[in-house]
Design a protein around this motif. Structure first.
Motif, short mmCIF file in Angstrom:
data_model
loop_
_atom_site.label_atom_id
_atom_site.label_comp_id
_atom_site.label_asym_id
_atom_site.label_seq_id
_atom_site.Cartn_x
_atom_site.Cartn_y
_atom_site.Cartn_z
N GLY A 1 -3.24 12.07 2.19
CA GLY A 1 -2.18 13.06 1.99
C GLY A 1 -0.92 12.36 1.54
N GLU A 2 0.18 12.60 2.24
CA GLU A 2 1.47 12.01 1.87
C GLU A 2 1.82 10.80 2.72
N GLU A 3 0.94 10.39 3.62
CA GLU A 3 1.24 9.28 4.53
C GLU A 3 0.43 8.04 4.18
N THR A 4 0.96 6.88 4.55
CA THR A 4 0.26 5.62 4.39
C THR A 4 -0.30 5.19 5.73
N TYR A 5 -1.55 4.80 5.73
CA TYR A 5 -2.25 4.34 6.92
C TYR A 5 -2.76 2.93 6.65
N CYS A 6 -3.22 2.27 7.70
CA CYS A 6 -3.84 0.96 7.49
C CYS A 6 -4.90 0.73 8.57
N VAL A 7 -5.84 -0.16 8.25
CA VAL A 7 -6.87 -0.62 9.18
C VAL A 7 -6.93 -2.14 9.08
N SER A 8 -7.38 -2.77 10.14
CA SER A 8 -7.56 -4.21 10.10
C SER A 8 -8.57 -4.56 9.03
N ILE A 9 -8.24 -5.55 8.21
CA ILE A 9 -9.12 -5.96 7.12
C ILE A 9 -10.46 -6.49 7.67
N ASP A 10 -10.47 -6.90 8.92
CA ASP A 10 -11.70 -7.41 9.54
C ASP A 10 -12.81 -6.36 9.57
N TYR A 11 -12.45 -5.08 9.57
CA TYR A 11 -13.44 -4.00 9.62
C TYR A 11 -14.02 -3.65 8.25
N VAL A 12 -13.33 -4.04 7.18
CA VAL A 12 -13.66 -3.57 5.84
C VAL A 12 -14.66 -4.50 5.16
N GLY B 1 -2.18 -9.40 12.07
CA GLY B 1 -3.12 -9.99 11.13
C GLY B 1 -3.01 -9.29 9.81
N GLN B 2 -4.10 -9.29 9.05
CA GLN B 2 -4.09 -8.62 7.76
C GLN B 2 -4.64 -7.20 7.89
N VAL B 3 -3.99 -6.28 7.20
CA VAL B 3 -4.42 -4.89 7.20
C VAL B 3 -4.54 -4.39 5.76
N LEU B 4 -5.43 -3.42 5.57
CA LEU B 4 -5.59 -2.76 4.29
C LEU B 4 -4.85 -1.43 4.36
N GLU B 5 -3.89 -1.24 3.44
CA GLU B 5 -3.12 0.00 3.42
C GLU B 5 -3.78 1.01 2.48
N PHE B 6 -3.79 2.28 2.91
CA PHE B 6 -4.37 3.35 2.09
C PHE B 6 -3.61 4.64 2.34
N GLU B 7 -3.83 5.61 1.45
CA GLU B 7 -3.11 6.87 1.52
C GLU B 7 -4.04 8.00 1.94
N GLN C 1 -3.10 -2.02 -0.81
CA GLN C 1 -3.05 -3.48 -0.78
C GLN C 1 -3.41 -4.00 0.60
N VAL C 2 -3.69 -5.30 0.64
CA VAL C 2 -3.87 -6.00 1.91
C VAL C 2 -2.55 -6.72 2.19
N VAL C 3 -2.01 -6.51 3.38
CA VAL C 3 -0.75 -7.16 3.75
C VAL C 3 -0.88 -7.85 5.09
N ILE D 1 -13.51 5.09 -1.42
CA ILE D 1 -14.17 5.02 -0.12
C ILE D 1 -13.98 3.61 0.42
N ILE D 2 -13.45 3.54 1.64
CA ILE D 2 -13.35 2.26 2.34
C ILE D 2 -14.62 2.15 3.18
N VAL D 3 -15.44 1.15 2.91
CA VAL D 3 -16.71 0.98 3.61
C VAL D 3 -16.48 -0.01 4.75
N PHE D 4 -16.91 0.39 5.94
CA PHE D 4 -16.69 -0.42 7.13
C PHE D 4 -17.93 -1.22 7.51
N ASP D 5 -17.70 -2.30 8.21
CA ASP D 5 -18.76 -3.13 8.77
C ASP D 5 -19.61 -2.25 9.68
#
Length: 144
Positions: A17-28, A9-15, A101-103, A78-82
């Motif tokens: 430290g030096e790594e990129t992480y993502c969470v499902s956009i449904d939570y944001v 599905g769609q995920v929101l990418e964020f940084e 970004q959302v991908v 800050i990524i605010v979650f549901d």
């Protein structure tokens, strides 16, 4: 394959430290700039403090502490979650270095995590010549 197709599905990418992480956009629910945090005495180490976001007291969590990331940079966003994912803890947000970004991701892009002791890592997303670590905030907050 059905388990993998359920993880796309769609995920929101964020940084962090030096790594990129993502969470499902449904939570944001929203992304905000870091404001004034109020420290909470005797809070767990991963809780940076609380903020008032639109009249709701929101716990601000440092996912670097949760995931054991050794990095001294201060989060800027800050990524605010549901609130539904945080169970009885109320509203929560994660302090991150940058939001990208959302991908859209497909099943072919997702591999299982090689080290998933806690279950908080949903998988590793292959992107070009890089990897994005897909984390599940619902699992992280149910552990806290």
């Amino acid at each position: 394959m059905s388990a993998q197709s359920a993880t796309t599905g769609q995920v929101l990418e964020f940084e962090l430290g030096e790594e990129t992480y993502c969470v499902s956009i449904d939570y944001v629910t929203e992304i905000v700039d870091v404001g004034d945090l109020t420290q909470v005495p005797n809070a767990p180490a991963h809780v940076e403090g609380v903020m008032d976001l639109r009249g709701r007291t929101t716990s601000i969590v440092d996912p670097k502490t949760v995931f054991g990331i050794d990095d001294d940079t201060d989060g800027k966003r800050i990524i605010v979650f549901d609130p539904a994912i945080v169970q009885n803890q109320g509203a929560a947000g994660w302090l991150v270095d940058e939001v990208f970004q959302v991908v859209q991701i497909s099943p072919e892009q997702v591999d299982q995590s090689p080290a998933n002791d806690t279950g908080s890592i949903r998988g590793v997303v292959k992107r070009d010549d890089d990897f994005v670590i897909w984390v599940d905030p619902a699992i992280v907050h149910s552990e806290g």
